[in-house]
Design a protein around this motif. Structure first.
Motif, PDB file in Angstrom:
ATOM      1  N   GLN A 107      44.177  21.858  29.916  1.00 25.80           N
ATOM      2  CA  GLN A 107      43.247  22.735  30.625  1.00 25.80           C
ATOM      3  C   GLN A 107      43.894  23.963  31.255  1.00 25.80           C
ATOM      4  O   GLN A 107      43.201  24.777  31.877  1.00 25.80           O
ATOM      5  CB  GLN A 107      42.547  21.937  31.746  1.00 25.80           C
ATOM      6  CG  GLN A 107      41.684  20.793  31.260  1.00 25.80           C
ATOM      7  CD  GLN A 107      40.423  21.290  30.576  1.00 25.80           C
ATOM      8  OE1 GLN A 107      39.839  22.274  30.989  1.00 25.80           O
ATOM      9  NE2 GLN A 107      40.015  20.602  29.513  1.00 25.80           N
ATOM     10  N   LYS A 108      45.186  24.153  31.112  1.00 27.40           N
ATOM     11  CA  LYS A 108      45.894  25.200  31.855  1.00 27.40           C
ATOM     12  C   LYS A 108      45.444  26.610  31.491  1.00 27.40           C
ATOM     13  O   LYS A 108      45.582  27.538  32.300  1.00 27.40           O
ATOM     14  CB  LYS A 108      47.403  25.066  31.658  1.00 27.40           C
ATOM     15  CG  LYS A 108      47.881  25.281  30.224  1.00 27.40           C
ATOM     16  CD  LYS A 108      49.382  25.037  30.120  1.00 27.40           C
ATOM     17  CE  LYS A 108      49.883  25.228  28.699  1.00 27.40           C
ATOM     18  NZ  LYS A 108      51.336  24.929  28.589  1.00 27.40           N
ATOM     19  N   GLU A 109      44.905  26.813  30.290  1.00 27.08           N
ATOM     20  CA  GLU A 109      44.449  28.145  29.898  1.00 27.08           C
ATOM     21  C   GLU A 109      43.243  28.611  30.710  1.00 27.08           C
ATOM     22  O   GLU A 109      42.901  29.791  30.699  1.00 27.08           O
ATOM     23  CB  GLU A 109      44.116  28.165  28.406  1.00 27.08           C
ATOM     24  CG  GLU A 109      45.296  27.835  27.492  1.00 27.08           C
ATOM     25  CD  GLU A 109      46.484  28.749  27.742  1.00 27.08           C
ATOM     26  OE1 GLU A 109      46.263  29.947  28.015  1.00 27.08           O
ATOM     27  OE2 GLU A 109      47.631  28.271  27.666  1.00 27.08           O
ATOM     28  N   LYS A 110      42.606  27.695  31.407  1.00 29.12           N
ATOM     29  CA  LYS A 110      41.447  28.048  32.229  1.00 29.12           C
ATOM     30  C   LYS A 110      41.839  28.565  33.612  1.00 29.12           C
ATOM     31  O   LYS A 110      40.984  28.948  34.401  1.00 29.12           O
ATOM     32  CB  LYS A 110      40.517  26.836  32.374  1.00 29.12           C
ATOM     33  CG  LYS A 110      39.908  26.382  31.053  1.00 29.12           C
ATOM     34  CD  LYS A 110      38.962  25.209  31.246  1.00 29.12           C
ATOM     35  CE  LYS A 110      38.360  24.783  29.921  1.00 29.12           C
ATOM     36  NZ  LYS A 110      37.438  23.638  30.073  1.00 29.12           N
ATOM     37  N   MET A 111      43.144  28.589  33.903  1.00 30.28           N
ATOM     38  CA  MET A 111      43.611  29.066  35.203  1.00 30.28           C
ATOM     39  C   MET A 111      43.434  30.577  35.320  1.00 30.28           C
ATOM     40  O   MET A 111      43.441  31.301  34.326  1.00 30.28           O
ATOM     41  CB  MET A 111      45.090  28.715  35.399  1.00 30.28           C
ATOM     42  CG  MET A 111      45.363  27.245  35.576  1.00 30.28           C
ATOM     43  SD  MET A 111      47.139  26.905  35.700  1.00 30.28           S
ATOM     44  CE  MET A 111      47.557  27.874  37.152  1.00 30.28           C
ATOM     45  N   ASP A 112      43.274  31.033  36.544  1.00 28.21           N
ATOM     46  CA  ASP A 112      43.276  32.462  36.843  1.00 28.21           C
ATOM     47  C   ASP A 112      44.715  32.861  37.135  1.00 28.21           C
ATOM     48  O   ASP A 112      45.274  32.510  38.171  1.00 28.21           O
ATOM     49  CB  ASP A 112      42.381  32.759  38.051  1.00 28.21           C
ATOM     50  CG  ASP A 112      42.210  34.252  38.279  1.00 28.21           C
ATOM     51  OD1 ASP A 112      43.080  35.026  37.837  1.00 28.21           O
ATOM     52  OD2 ASP A 112      41.202  34.648  38.890  1.00 28.21           O
ATOM     53  N   HIS A 113      45.342  33.572  36.210  1.00 26.34           N
ATOM     54  CA  HIS A 113      46.751  33.909  36.348  1.00 26.34           C
ATOM     55  C   HIS A 113      46.990  35.127  37.239  1.00 26.34           C
ATOM     56  O   HIS A 113      48.119  35.395  37.635  1.00 26.34           O
ATOM     57  CB  HIS A 113      47.374  34.157  34.972  1.00 26.34           C
ATOM     58  CG  HIS A 113      47.372  32.953  34.091  1.00 26.34           C
ATOM     59  ND1 HIS A 113      46.345  32.672  33.225  1.00 26.34           N
ATOM     60  CD2 HIS A 113      48.265  31.940  33.963  1.00 26.34           C
ATOM     61  CE1 HIS A 113      46.611  31.542  32.578  1.00 26.34           C
ATOM     62  NE2 HIS A 113      47.768  31.082  33.001  1.00 26.34           N
ATOM     63  N   LYS A 114      45.936  35.862  37.546  1.00 24.85           N
ATOM     64  CA  LYS A 114      46.092  37.054  38.383  1.00 24.85           C
ATOM     65  C   LYS A 114      46.125  36.706  39.863  1.00 24.85           C
ATOM     66  O   LYS A 114      46.823  37.347  40.647  1.00 24.85           O
ATOM     67  CB  LYS A 114      44.955  38.035  38.094  1.00 24.85           C
ATOM     68  CG  LYS A 114      44.956  38.568  36.655  1.00 24.85           C
ATOM     69  CD  LYS A 114      43.791  39.507  36.430  1.00 24.85           C
ATOM     70  CE  LYS A 114      43.787  40.042  34.991  1.00 24.85           C
ATOM     71  NZ  LYS A 114      42.636  40.945  34.730  1.00 24.85           N
ATOM     72  N   LYS A 115      45.351  35.712  40.249  1.00 21.25           N
ATOM     73  CA  LYS A 115      45.281  35.302  41.649  1.00 21.25           C
ATOM     74  C   LYS A 115      45.757  33.864  41.766  1.00 21.25           C
ATOM     75  O   LYS A 115      45.192  32.961  41.153  1.00 21.25           O
ATOM     76  CB  LYS A 115      43.858  35.421  42.174  1.00 21.25           C
ATOM     77  CG  LYS A 115      43.292  36.833  42.128  1.00 21.25           C
ATOM     78  CD  LYS A 115      41.850  36.831  42.635  1.00 21.25           C
ATOM     79  CE  LYS A 115      41.252  38.229  42.575  1.00 21.25           C
ATOM     80  NZ  LYS A 115      39.833  38.242  43.007  1.00 21.25           N
ATOM     81  N   VAL A 116      46.771  33.658  42.588  1.00 16.47           N
ATOM     82  CA  VAL A 116      47.300  32.309  42.762  1.00 16.47           C
ATOM     83  C   VAL A 116      46.328  31.453  43.548  1.00 16.47           C
ATOM     84  O   VAL A 116      45.934  30.365  43.130  1.00 16.47           O
ATOM     85  CB  VAL A 116      48.672  32.344  43.461  1.00 16.47           C
ATOM     86  CG1 VAL A 116      49.178  30.919  43.703  1.00 16.47           C
ATOM     87  CG2 VAL A 116      49.667  33.139  42.636  1.00 16.47           C
ATOM     88  N   PHE A 117      45.929  31.958  44.708  1.00 20.80           N
ATOM     89  CA  PHE A 117      45.021  31.223  45.580  1.00 20.80           C
ATOM     90  C   PHE A 117      43.602  31.755  45.394  1.00 20.80           C
ATOM     91  O   PHE A 117      43.220  32.767  45.985  1.00 20.80           O
ATOM     92  CB  PHE A 117      45.457  31.351  47.044  1.00 20.80           C
ATOM     93  CG  PHE A 117      46.850  30.856  47.297  1.00 20.80           C
ATOM     94  CD1 PHE A 117      47.127  29.500  47.359  1.00 20.80           C
ATOM     95  CD2 PHE A 117      47.900  31.765  47.452  1.00 20.80           C
ATOM     96  CE1 PHE A 117      48.420  29.053  47.580  1.00 20.80           C
ATOM     97  CE2 PHE A 117      49.182  31.317  47.685  1.00 20.80           C
ATOM     98  CZ  PHE A 117      49.448  29.964  47.747  1.00 20.80           C
ATOM     99  N   CYS A 118      42.861  31.078  44.569  1.00 20.24           N
ATOM    100  CA  CYS A 118      41.485  31.476  44.311  1.00 20.24           C
ATOM    101  C   CYS A 118      40.657  30.231  44.034  1.00 20.24           C
ATOM    102  O   CYS A 118      41.197  29.152  43.769  1.00 20.24           O
ATOM    103  CB  CYS A 118      41.387  32.458  43.144  1.00 20.24           C
ATOM    104  SG  CYS A 118      41.936  31.779  41.577  1.00 20.24           S
TER     105      CYS A 118
END
Length: 220
Positions: A107-118
């Motif tokens: 599932q890691k591709e679903k992460m928001d890579h621009k914002k760490v804490f979101c």
């Protein structure tokens, strides 16, 4: 990658074959059933490795966890752990590191890579944590159903050594445990260790993935 995972699987199958032969020699049919179940699960993971995006490290850790669980037959490790840590804790920590890695990689591709804490990353973390914990719950439910149907003895789906680690399980012990609402002390301990392992592993995976992504982006 394909060859490496196949080698890991072959070593796992050879080790479980030796355990199965030993289980037959000591007439421990219940341990044999557990070993067969773990071999089946390992084969399923191998054939679904691409669909589940299973890495070599994840596959190795999962099969190592399965091997540790099956190897208790060699020396009654649940009652007499060969290491400082109780064997029951080891058999929960190692595979649940693997389960956490498996679901994270899936599932890691679903992460928001621009914002760490979101909210997106937070909700993904919680979802993965609940999913890993759910695997642990299903295992404990399976143990309860097996105990309710098959009763007391060592081995898969039975109430025995690993289900109450600090004492030898006899009929008197089971009777005493039943007076205290059954073996839920051990169940809660197992679930807590599953949760601790899942939280710590997922935190490391999230942090490492975001760090590597940002580092790679800076290079470009």
């Amino acid at each position: 990658k394909k060859n490496t995972m196949l080698i890991i699987l072959v070593f796992f199958l050879l080790f479980n074959t030796l355990l199965a032969i030993y289980s037959l020699q000591i007439n421990n049919i219940y341990a044999l059933k557990g070993q067969i179940g773990l071999v089946f699960l390992a084969l399923v993971l191998y054939f679904l490795r691409f669909k589940l995006n299973i890495s070599r490290l994840t596959f190795f850790i999962l099969l190592s966890g399965f091997s540790l669980h099956a190897s208790h037959v060699l020396g009654n490790y649940y009652n007499h752990s060969p290491i400082i840590i109780p064997w029951d804790y080891v058999t929960h920590i190692v595979p649940f590191i693997g389960f956490s890695m498996l679901l994270f990689n899936f599932q890691k591709e679903k992460m928001d890579h621009k914002k760490v804490f979101c909210f997106r990353n937070f909700s993904l973390f919680i979802t993965l944590f609940l999913a890993v914990s759910g695997i642990g719950v299903l295992i404990e439910v399976g143990e309860y159903v097996g105990y309710a149907i098959l009763g007391m003895n060592d081995g898969a789906l039975l109430f025995g050594g690993g289900d109450f680690d600090t004492i030898v399980v006899t009929s008197d012990v089971v009777s005493e445990i039943d007076k205290r609402d059954g073996g839920w002390y051990d169940t809660m301990g197992d679930l807590l260790f599953n949760s601790y392992t899942a939280i710590l592993t997922l935190l490391i995976l999230f942090t490492n993935h975001l760090y590597r992504y940002k580092k790679q982006k800076r290079r470009h």
